[in-house]
Design a protein around this motif. Structure first.
Motif, mmCIF file in Angstrom:
data_model
loop_
_atom_site.group_PDB
_atom_site.id
_atom_site.type_symbol
_atom_site.label_atom_id
_atom_site.label_comp_id
_atom_site.label_asym_id
_atom_site.label_seq_id
_atom_site.Cartn_x
_atom_site.Cartn_y
_atom_site.Cartn_z
ATOM 1 N N LYS A 192 134.161 39.611 40.989
ATOM 2 C CA LYS A 192 134.855 39.251 42.221
ATOM 3 C C LYS A 192 135.955 38.231 41.935
ATOM 4 C CE LYS A 192 130.786 39.984 45.141
ATOM 5 N NZ LYS A 192 129.837 39.327 46.083
ATOM 6 N N VAL A 193 137.162 38.564 42.394
ATOM 7 C CA VAL A 193 138.330 37.702 42.190
ATOM 8 C C VAL A 193 138.911 37.329 43.540
ATOM 9 C CG1 VAL A 193 140.625 37.501 41.166
ATOM 10 C CG2 VAL A 193 138.847 38.857 40.005
ATOM 11 N N LEU A 194 138.995 36.024 43.808
ATOM 12 C CA LEU A 194 139.673 35.562 45.019
ATOM 13 C C LEU A 194 141.110 35.230 44.659
ATOM 14 C CD1 LEU A 194 139.200 34.998 48.027
ATOM 15 C CD2 LEU A 194 138.842 32.594 47.424
ATOM 16 N N ASP A 195 142.033 35.869 45.349
ATOM 17 C CA ASP A 195 143.454 35.818 45.013
ATOM 18 C C ASP A 195 144.190 34.914 45.999
ATOM 19 O OD1 ASP A 195 146.194 36.393 44.728
ATOM 20 O OD2 ASP A 195 145.801 38.425 44.043
ATOM 21 N N ASP B 36 137.064 43.577 41.666
ATOM 22 C CA ASP B 36 137.248 43.582 43.116
ATOM 23 C C ASP B 36 138.066 42.348 43.481
ATOM 24 O OD1 ASP B 36 135.885 45.930 43.752
ATOM 25 O OD2 ASP B 36 133.948 44.916 43.741
ATOM 26 N N VAL B 37 139.332 42.563 43.798
ATOM 27 C CA VAL B 37 140.255 41.458 44.067
ATOM 28 C C VAL B 37 140.500 41.378 45.569
ATOM 29 C CG1 VAL B 37 142.520 40.479 43.611
ATOM 30 C CG2 VAL B 37 141.350 41.781 41.821
ATOM 31 N N LEU C 256 155.669 43.930 46.615
ATOM 32 C CA LEU C 256 154.968 45.213 46.740
ATOM 33 C C LEU C 256 154.095 45.534 45.531
ATOM 34 C CD1 LEU C 256 154.372 47.957 48.058
ATOM 35 C CD2 LEU C 256 156.515 48.801 47.063
ATOM 36 N N ASP C 257 154.641 45.493 44.328
ATOM 37 C CA ASP C 257 153.844 45.941 43.184
ATOM 38 C C ASP C 257 152.698 44.985 42.882
ATOM 39 O OD1 ASP C 257 155.917 44.128 41.529
ATOM 40 O OD2 ASP C 257 154.223 44.591 40.228
ATOM 41 N N GLY C 258 152.802 43.727 43.347
ATOM 42 C CA GLY C 258 151.729 42.764 43.134
ATOM 43 C C GLY C 258 150.540 42.967 44.047
ATOM 44 N N TRP C 259 150.672 43.834 45.039
ATOM 45 C CA TRP C 259 149.543 44.110 45.934
ATOM 46 C C TRP C 259 148.620 45.198 45.387
ATOM 47 C CZ3 TRP C 259 153.252 44.713 50.707
ATOM 48 C CH2 TRP C 259 153.754 43.447 51.051
ATOM 49 N N ALA C 260 149.076 45.884 44.373
ATOM 50 C CA ALA C 260 148.329 47.048 43.881
ATOM 51 C C ALA C 260 146.896 46.670 43.529
ATOM 52 C CB ALA C 260 149.032 47.635 42.663
ATOM 53 N N GLY C 261 145.959 47.454 44.056
ATOM 54 C CA GLY C 261 144.552 47.304 43.702
ATOM 55 C C GLY C 261 143.792 46.274 44.499
ATOM 56 N N LYS C 262 144.431 45.638 45.487
ATOM 57 C CA LYS C 262 143.801 44.486 46.125
ATOM 58 C C LYS C 262 143.413 44.777 47.576
ATOM 59 C CE LYS C 262 146.676 41.589 43.216
ATOM 60 N NZ LYS C 262 147.733 40.561 43.132
ATOM 61 N N ASN C 263 142.262 44.269 47.942
ATOM 62 C CA ASN C 263 141.902 44.202 49.345
ATOM 63 C C ASN C 263 142.476 42.913 49.919
ATOM 64 O OD1 ASN C 263 140.213 46.554 49.206
ATOM 65 N ND2 ASN C 263 138.711 45.300 48.129
ATOM 66 N N SER C 264 142.830 42.920 51.182
ATOM 67 C CA SER C 264 143.428 41.752 51.816
ATOM 68 C C SER C 264 142.615 41.337 53.031
ATOM 69 C CB SER C 264 144.865 42.062 52.248
ATOM 70 O OG SER C 264 145.399 41.009 53.014
ATOM 71 N N ASP D 273 136.758 42.179 55.195
ATOM 72 C CA ASP D 273 135.921 41.035 55.536
ATOM 73 C C ASP D 273 135.388 40.333 54.290
ATOM 74 O OD1 ASP D 273 134.637 43.028 58.192
ATOM 75 O OD2 ASP D 273 136.078 41.374 58.354
ATOM 76 N N ASP D 274 135.300 41.075 53.180
ATOM 77 C CA ASP D 274 134.733 40.496 51.972
ATOM 78 C C ASP D 274 135.282 41.236 50.757
ATOM 79 O OD1 ASP D 274 133.338 42.940 51.816
ATOM 80 O OD2 ASP D 274 131.622 42.124 52.902
#
Length: 541
Positions: free
Chosen positions: A278-281, A301-302, A320-328, A534-535
């Motif tokens: 788990k990674v908090l960004d 899981d970022v 834009l490209d820095g959002w790849a793969g991340k949940n927000s 949410d998580d």
């Protein structure tokens, strides 16, 4: 074979071996650096495809792409492609070997790094694209209009009263207002944009010409904005901050607390070697997100914390490209309940990465010391412009790091400084921080403990000086960990763009990665990203 690209392949090997020495790494996995003529046609074609901008901006983006791609195949005065390939290859090796350690497997296969696609990674800003969501089209268009103004130091440098060059670097509207106030420019900042460039450049040139360069640099930083006098390398090395940066390792890894050995469990290699981590960004713009994107690419899981959704970000053009793969997750730290949720997420994280200006989150109880107290077994990664000791609270951006460390002068001259191709001092420091985080993960799995990893844009920039020095002065390197190949056999590099469908902003097209693990297909679903989480639970498709 393109002779320049073949030479860049050798440069990648030289930089890789030197990088391993610098970091004290001796990996078991071999690296194959690949160069091949097929890529040039692919990249030139990619310049004219998936261009989402309307009107004049479409022409501007095409021009930026064409120039950036053309430079990939030309000689570099300051090495850039080779170092990018070297650090990306090491990142892949470290991730692969960490996954194998989690699973108790012997090292199998090599890592292949395509040198052209490694160069492509530092121009991702221009090459990433999207379609399908009209609101995001507008958001990114508006972002581009705002950011390409007369204070964009990547493109515009001005003469000062003492005949030096000065560049301003303002990528948020709040900072633009601050520096315009410092300069005494009375124009409405909302109207100081791409469409008024000719007159705005004249206004800016006149205002800057009234200042001595160092005086203006100090005033700009004092007002909370970012701008610098352009320096050559020797001037940078003689400054207090320059000395502090040059004395830093590429990343500063420090054990800050004892904690038990951490059991990360087995890696699901169908998701990647970092699956389940788990990674908090807490990052923004390009450099920090470049690190966390690589973590996501390897299966972590970022979860990125933002105040608003992906559709409505001020710097959608740059991010834009820095959002790849991340949940927000959308959290406003000024709201008690939402700040409390952020702190709960800190406690759950294996890794927290922050790239906001030092001190920016302290008032919310989310500074480095606060996070380490809340989570005694966390890895905390930080990426700022300058050092972690001198100028640590000053804002800074990648083009500023080029201008102040002497890279722009080395790449051009003191009279005609030239910035590097793309924004390497965003992407490459992010890649370096990734390597530091991987080292900390390995230590946690073997010895336990809590760790901090500090990197800086200017230290990443100084590494490019060092790589160029090695290439110019000491090419007699023993290639113990790598070899060069001219066989283009991987299907992942048969196309420049890879489509990721139904993300938070619609369908997107990201450049293909630079590295490939033998015996393991690239996991494109890891690049999917969602809003409203949410998580940490991954919603990757």
């Amino acid at each position: 074979m393109n002779n320049k690209m073949y030479e860049k392949g050798i440069q990648a090997q030289v930089c890789y071996e030197d990088l391993l020495d610098k970091l004290g790494e001796d990996p078991k996995t071999k690296v194959i650096f690949n160069v091949n003529d097929d890529s040039e046609k692919l990249l030139k074609k990619a310049c004219v495809t998936h261009n989402p901008f309307p009107g004049l901006l479409k022409v501007v983006l095409f021009s930026l792409r064409r120039k950036a791609v053309k430079k990939l195949y030309e000689e570099e005065k300051v090495l850039q492609t080779g170092p990018a390939a070297a650090i990306l290859a090491l990142d892949a090796v470290l991730a692969k070997e960490f996954g194998e350690m989690r699973n108790g497997e012997a090292n199998k296969g090599a890592v292949t790094c395509d040198v052209t696609f490694a160069g492509l990674q530092v121009i991702r800003l221009y090459m990433s694209a999207y379609r399908g969501n009209k609101q995001f089209v507008k958001s990114r268009y508006d972002s581009a209009i705002r950011v390409d103004n007369a204070l964009n130091g990547s493109f515009y440098k001005y003469e000062t009263k003492d005949n030096r060059k000065f560049s301003a670097h303002v990528y948020y509207e709040s900072q633009k207002r601050k520096i315009m106030n410092t300069l005494g420019i009375k124009k409405d900042p909302d109207k100081f944009v791409f469409g008024s460039l000719p007159s705005d450049k004249r206004l800016t040139a006149k205002a800057i010409s009234k200042w001595d360069a160092l005086e203006l640099e100090d005033a700009t930083f004092a007002d909370g904005a970012c701008g610098c006098m352009l320096r050559d390398r020797s001037e940078w090395e003689e400054m207090e901050v320059g000395k502090a940066v040059c004395d830093m390792p590429l990343y500063r890894l420090k054990k800050v607390a004892d904690s038990p050995v951490k059991d990360f469990g087995k890696a699901d290699m169908n998701k990647g070697p970092l699956s389940g981590i788990k990674v908090l960004d807490l990052t923004h713009i390009i450099a920090g997100p470049a690190c966390t994107r690589l973590l996501a690419e390897q299966g972590a899981d970022v979860l990125m914390i933002r105040r608003g959704d992906y559709l409505h970000q001020e710097q959608a053009m740059l991010e834009l490209d820095g959002w790849a793969g991340k949940n927000s997750i959308q959290l406003d730290f000024n709201i008690d309940a939402e700040l409390a949720r952020a702190k709960e997420l800190v406690k759950e994280a294996d890794i927290v990465i922050c790239s906001y200006q030092n001190g920016a989150l302290d008032k919310f109880g989310l500074g480095e010391e606060d996070i380490l107290k809340m989570n005694p077994s966390v890895i905390f990664g930080s990426l700022v412009c300058f050092s972690d000791s001198v100028w640590q609270t000053r804002p800074g951006w990648a083009p500023c790091a080029e201008d102040i460390t002497g890279l722009s002068v080395r790449n051009g001259s003191i009279d005609e400084p030239v910035n590097l191709n793309g924004v390497p001092l965003d992407y490459i420091p992010g890649m370096i921080l990734f390597a530091g985080v991987m080292k900390a993960l390995k230590l946690q799995a073997k010895k336990g403990g809590s760790y901090t990893v500090h990197g800086s844009l200017t230290r990443g920039g100084y590494w490019l000086h060092e790589c160029t020095d090695v290439w110019e002065n000491d090419k007699d390197v023993e290639y113990k960990h790598s070899r060069l190949s001219t066989v283009h056999s991987k299907k992942i590099w048969k196309d420049v763009y890879h489509k990721v469908e139904d993300t938070a902003v619609g369908d997107v097209y990201f450049p293909a990665p630079a590295t490939y693990f033998d015996n393991m297909d690239y996991i494109f679903s890891n690049m999917h990203f969602t809003d409203g989480n949410d998580d940490y639970q991954s919603n990757k498709q």
